[in-house]
Write a protein that holds these residues in place. Sequence first.
Motif, PDB file in Angstrom:
ATOM      1  N   GLN A  14      -1.401  -5.084  -0.370  1.00 19.26           N
ATOM      2  CA  GLN A  14      -1.480  -5.288  -1.817  1.00 19.26           C
ATOM      3  C   GLN A  14      -0.072  -5.241  -2.392  1.00 19.26           C
ATOM      4  OE1 GLN A  14      -4.063  -2.206  -3.325  1.00 19.26           O
ATOM      5  NE2 GLN A  14      -5.925  -3.130  -2.469  1.00 19.26           N
TER       6      GLN A  14
ATOM      7  N   SER B 296       2.049  -5.204  -5.759  1.00 19.81           N
ATOM      8  CA  SER B 296       1.849  -4.859  -7.167  1.00 19.81           C
ATOM      9  C   SER B 296       2.612  -5.774  -8.122  1.00 19.81           C
ATOM     10  CB  SER B 296       2.285  -3.415  -7.418  1.00 19.81           C
ATOM     11  OG  SER B 296       1.428  -2.518  -6.746  1.00 19.81           O
TER      12      SER B 296
ATOM     13  N   PHE C 223      -2.485  -6.459  -8.845  1.00 16.52           N
ATOM     14  CA  PHE C 223      -1.775  -6.713  -7.593  1.00 16.52           C
ATOM     15  C   PHE C 223      -2.282  -8.013  -6.985  1.00 16.52           C
ATOM     16  CE2 PHE C 223      -5.345  -3.848  -6.607  1.00 16.52           C
ATOM     17  CZ  PHE C 223      -6.047  -4.591  -5.664  1.00 16.52           C
TER      18      PHE C 223
ATOM     19  N   SER D  77       1.492  -1.769   0.801  1.00 11.05           N
ATOM     20  CA  SER D  77       2.255  -3.010   0.666  1.00 11.05           C
ATOM     21  C   SER D  77       2.774  -3.502   2.011  1.00 11.05           C
ATOM     22  CB  SER D  77       3.442  -2.786  -0.273  1.00 11.05           C
ATOM     23  OG  SER D  77       4.379  -1.902   0.328  1.00 11.05           O
TER      24      SER D  77
ATOM     25  N   THR E 103       8.455  -6.091 -10.542  1.00 14.72           N
ATOM     26  CA  THR E 103       7.280  -5.252 -10.749  1.00 14.72           C
ATOM     27  C   THR E 103       7.456  -4.476 -12.041  1.00 14.72           C
ATOM     28  OG1 THR E 103       6.948  -5.009  -8.367  1.00 14.72           O
ATOM     29  CG2 THR E 103       5.851  -3.410  -9.777  1.00 14.72           C
TER      30      THR E 103
END
Length: 400
Positions: free
Chosen positions: A198, A200, A206, A252, A284
């Motif tokens: 995932q 973000s 995400f 991640s 992000t």
Amino acid sequence: MLTGKNVILGVSGGIAAYKASALTSKLVQAGANVTVMMTESATQFVSPLTFQALSRNPVYTDTFDEKIPEQISHIDVADWADLIVLAPATANLVGKLANGIADDMLTTTLLASEAPVYVAPAMNVHMYAHPAVQANLKRLESFGYKFIEPGEGYLACGYVGKGRLEEPLTIVRVLEEQESKEQPLVGKHVLITAGPTQESVDPVRFFTNHSSGKMGYAIARQAADLGASVTLVSGPVSLDTPPGVKRIDVVSAEDMYEAVLNEMESADVIIKAAAVADYRPKETYSSKMKKQEGPLTLQFERTKDILKEVGKRRREGQFIVGFAAETDEPVRYGQEKMERKRLDAIVVNDISAEGAGFKGDTNVVTYLNRNGKQEAYPLLTKDDVARRLLLSIATDLKGE
């Protein structure tokens, strides 16, 4: 297959303890060397002398009764054992083991031993179904303990239902079957990645993909069953950790990159089944992005190529396997990826094929290796695909 095996039979305090005497006899007849350990409560049901006569070995009941002064009994016997059988395993014993409590000879030895443990529960039907007992059994399963499920029938308490200790002959047959299983990955450390990552955008959003992690988890489960020491680096999934598997959770692509590089040095086989994001948002946001009028444009940047880096850093003797999820000319693209990333083998998955894909329980794959081997597996469950894949890897490791 039990001939010459050193077996600890752990007997805890339930009425089914009387069956443990017959089990001792059956194990001895099967060729096993049997040492019996009893909890204090178990001695209220059957005398230790009974087990001593049947096993022809001393019976252990007290942690502090050191039968050989120069040895620490619970350590020495723990090292001696090839396998341990708990029959009957009461709710009390299961609860102690699940929570690491070692307050008698049996539980102390169990914590000190690295031998496979087979648990044969026996208790009242309602006790067996109690959420606490079920949670403890599940926790033991996550430790790698194996189970010989209780039978259904008339119980000593008067109830009829599940909770009766399985018959001694059946227990012996299960042990023989388990101990005779092919385990070509014994002594090997297998590192597996699974699931999605995932990436973000802000605290509430995400980017990810459709990977469920089922294929990677099936590989981990089957690798452990084939005797390997297994480390599973997992992205965010809703799956239980396979029994006996060390799991490292990541989120991640960067997290997975760091975890794999930290673990890879000790691995004999590295199987990268995870669907890692190729791109992540370049920026992000620390606060939630507010909805605006008109279109939204986000800039993305490449994530680190984990498989390529593993190929660069590999040490001599490591066997590296990649996965390629393709929709067009899967074999050709798989071969190119194998060469480009210095892999020993690759598993090509045509996700457009019926029965294949991320979220289902079946898959259709082709296994390719650097020596020109090409094995196309038919539509199979993901566990069956995993087992065939691992047996092919085991064959390649032997150079056959």
